[in-house]
Design a protein around this motif. Structure first.
Motif: not given
Length: 282
Positions: A94-112, A153-160
């Motif tokens: 689930g969500p943790g600290s604010p993370n507005p740039d998430f589009q490629n998180d899975i691919g980057e995590g698999i590569a890492a 707030p709209d989401t855990p990652d940004y207010d709006s």
């Protein structure tokens, strides 16, 4: 003439075996997905969409221990680590600290993490402890609205910003696994519904919805019912549906092939059979 034919048979047999082993080794070491490996079909008019698809092999566990399948959880949290993501029994990752740039998180995590991607896997990579995992991220679509309450707030990652509203949750998942066209697992497979981000989560949330949420599905020979061989052509079929009746069907195609060492032994047996056959003919 017979001697020449024998030599030709041996040469052809060896060439066939070498090419077969090389083909398997090349396929097992391929890290790119072909365009036809994963297909996505939309139904209805969802305001969210799946992106960043990946098919890879990683530890999933054998179901022994408490909690069961701790290795699968560890794989997911290695790909999506803290602090931006936090394991939660109800949300999985689930969500943790604010993370507005998430589009490629899975691919980057698999590569890492160094997990192997592709559409051809060995028996050892689809075993009772390792599995083939299908993962992607779900994000707001171009038609997703912003939140409606300026005090929240709209989401855990940004207010709006674009929001997958809590009103669309729980989102349900139904999946099937087929091997060579036949069911590999029981038909009634459901993922735990993904709940809204509200006060019922521990710790509680006070937001209007999600900015994104990941999906992970794992398969291995451990889940075969009844038990079946690992080698074959597989299809993962996943249906995600929100409370408005909209969603997506995602299919992933891959193959499990013998270990190169096993194939080499089979080639030795083939060459031996050819030799015996020729002796009998002579």
């Amino acid at each position: 003439m017979i001697q020449i034919q024998r030599k030709l048979d041996k040469v052809y047999g060896r060439i066939l075996c070498v090419l077969s082993v090389v083909a398997v080794v090349v396929a097992l070491n391929s890290s790119s997905l072909q365009a036809d490996v994963i297909s996505v079909t939309k139904f209805g008019d969802p305001v969210w969409e799946p992106v960043d698809f990946h098919l890879f092999t990683a530890p999933v566990g054998d179901g022994v221990g408490n909690p069961a399948f701790e290795e699968f959880k560890n794989t997911a949290t290695t790909i999506l680590p803290e602090p931006e993501y936090v394991f939660n029994p109800l949300l999985f990752v689930g969500p943790g600290s604010p993370n507005p740039d998430f589009q490629n998180d899975i691919g980057e995590g698999i590569a890492a993490a160094g997990y192997k991607e592709g559409d051809v896997f060995s028996v050892a990579e689809f075993s009772p402890t390792a599995g083939v995992i299908l993962a992607w991220m779900n994000v707001p679509g171009s038609n997703a609205p912003d939140g409606t309450d300026p005090a929240v707030p709209d989401t855990p990652d940004y207010d709006s910003g674009p929001t997958i509203s809590n009103a669309l949750f729980p989102i349900t998942g139904l999946y099937t696994v087929r091997r060579d066209g036949e069911l590999f697992e029981p038909t009634d497979n459901t993922n735990p519904p993904l709940p809204p981000l509200d006060e019922n989560i521990n710790p509680p949330f006070n937001v209007e919805g999600y900015s994104h949420f990941p999906f992970f599905m794992a398969g291995s020979t451990l889940f075969a019912d009844p038990p079946q061989p690992a080698v074959g052509d597989y299809i993962y079929n996943v249906k995600l549906q929100d409370q408005a009746g909209n969603g997506y069907v995602v299919e992933a195609n891959f193959s499990v092939v013998p270990e190169p060492s096993s194939l080499a032994l089979a080639c030795v047996a083939l060459l031996g059979t050819l030799a015996i056959s020729r002796r009998r003919q002579s």
